[in-house]
Design a protein around this motif. Structure first.
Motif, mmCIF file in Angstrom:
data_model
loop_
_atom_site.group_PDB
_atom_site.id
_atom_site.type_symbol
_atom_site.label_atom_id
_atom_site.label_comp_id
_atom_site.label_asym_id
_atom_site.label_seq_id
_atom_site.Cartn_x
_atom_site.Cartn_y
_atom_site.Cartn_z
ATOM 1 N N TYR A 140 0.977 -1.155 -0.014
ATOM 2 C CA TYR A 140 0.005 -0.094 -0.070
ATOM 3 C C TYR A 140 1.030 1.127 0.171
ATOM 4 O O TYR A 140 1.902 1.109 0.596
ATOM 5 C CB TYR A 140 -0.747 -0.074 1.427
ATOM 6 C CG TYR A 140 -1.891 -0.885 1.142
ATOM 7 C CD1 TYR A 140 -3.334 -0.678 0.700
ATOM 8 C CD2 TYR A 140 -1.965 -2.235 1.605
ATOM 9 C CE1 TYR A 140 -4.252 -1.380 0.676
ATOM 10 C CE2 TYR A 140 -2.880 -3.239 1.773
ATOM 11 C CZ TYR A 140 -4.009 -2.658 1.144
ATOM 12 O OH TYR A 140 -5.179 -3.658 1.148
ATOM 13 N N THR A 175 -11.245 9.759 -2.771
ATOM 14 C CA THR A 175 -11.930 8.635 -2.893
ATOM 15 C C THR A 175 -12.261 8.387 -4.329
ATOM 16 O O THR A 175 -12.249 7.102 -4.897
ATOM 17 C CB THR A 175 -13.075 8.278 -2.165
ATOM 18 O OG1 THR A 175 -14.101 9.255 -1.935
ATOM 19 C CG2 THR A 175 -12.559 8.243 -0.662
ATOM 20 N N GLY A 187 -9.228 6.836 -6.166
ATOM 21 C CA GLY A 187 -8.900 5.326 -6.157
ATOM 22 C C GLY A 187 -8.241 5.210 -4.597
ATOM 23 O O GLY A 187 -7.665 4.295 -4.133
ATOM 24 N N TRP A 188 -8.212 6.311 -3.663
ATOM 25 C CA TRP A 188 -7.650 6.217 -2.403
ATOM 26 C C TRP A 188 -8.863 5.852 -1.555
ATOM 27 O O TRP A 188 -9.872 6.441 -1.696
ATOM 28 C CB TRP A 188 -7.233 7.709 -1.895
ATOM 29 C CG TRP A 188 -6.234 8.054 -2.744
ATOM 30 C CD1 TRP A 188 -6.000 8.981 -3.893
ATOM 31 C CD2 TRP A 188 -4.595 7.720 -2.428
ATOM 32 N NE1 TRP A 188 -4.827 8.820 -4.147
ATOM 33 C CE2 TRP A 188 -3.916 8.550 -3.464
ATOM 34 C CE3 TRP A 188 -4.014 7.094 -1.459
ATOM 35 C CZ2 TRP A 188 -2.651 8.271 -3.469
ATOM 36 C CZ3 TRP A 188 -2.623 7.013 -1.336
ATOM 37 C CH2 TRP A 188 -1.843 7.513 -2.431
ATOM 38 N N ARG A 189 -8.546 5.151 -0.323
ATOM 39 C CA ARG A 189 -9.493 4.915 0.643
ATOM 40 C C ARG A 189 -9.268 5.647 1.942
ATOM 41 O O ARG A 189 -7.891 5.930 2.229
ATOM 42 C CB ARG A 189 -9.328 3.378 1.099
ATOM 43 C CG ARG A 189 -10.257 2.937 1.992
ATOM 44 C CD ARG A 189 -10.145 1.371 2.262
ATOM 45 N NE ARG A 189 -8.987 0.982 3.001
ATOM 46 C CZ ARG A 189 -8.935 1.016 4.548
ATOM 47 N NH1 ARG A 189 -10.146 1.126 5.178
ATOM 48 N NH2 ARG A 189 -8.027 0.820 5.154
ATOM 49 N N ARG A 229 -4.070 3.403 -0.580
ATOM 50 C CA ARG A 229 -4.207 2.423 -1.697
ATOM 51 C C ARG A 229 -3.360 1.606 -1.969
ATOM 52 O O ARG A 229 -2.203 1.732 -1.725
ATOM 53 C CB ARG A 229 -4.677 3.605 -3.097
ATOM 54 C CG ARG A 229 -3.661 4.153 -3.572
ATOM 55 C CD ARG A 229 -3.986 4.959 -4.988
ATOM 56 N NE ARG A 229 -2.886 5.955 -5.266
ATOM 57 C CZ ARG A 229 -3.000 6.658 -6.309
ATOM 58 N NH1 ARG A 229 -4.059 6.917 -6.948
ATOM 59 N NH2 ARG A 229 -2.097 7.172 -6.761
#
Length: 65
Positions: free
Chosen positions: A2, A32, A35-37, A61
């Motif tokens: 990650y 988000t 693609g980021w959490r 991510r």
């Protein structure tokens, strides 16, 4: 594996209230979509009055490595 990203939101204090320089909800939505959490918000009590002067928004991510 990650990768992580930390986005700092500075806080400005007025007479009656504190206000973030950016809308944290908009920042979370933007990252988000890329693609980021969103993992966590961190607000350390570092000012003389015990209040945070910033928030750190923590994202992660997955990488291809």
């Amino acid at each position: 594996m990650y990768e992580n990203k930390i986005v700092r939101i500075e806080l400005k204090y007025g007479i009656v209230e504190m206000k973030p320089e950016q809308d944290y909800q908009e920042v979370i939505e933007k990252y988000t979509k890329d693609g980021w959490r969103f993992v966590q918000v961190f607000a350390p009590p570092i000012a003389g009055n015990g209040y945070a002067t910033f928030y750190d928004l923590i994202f992660e991510r997955q990488t291809n490595e």
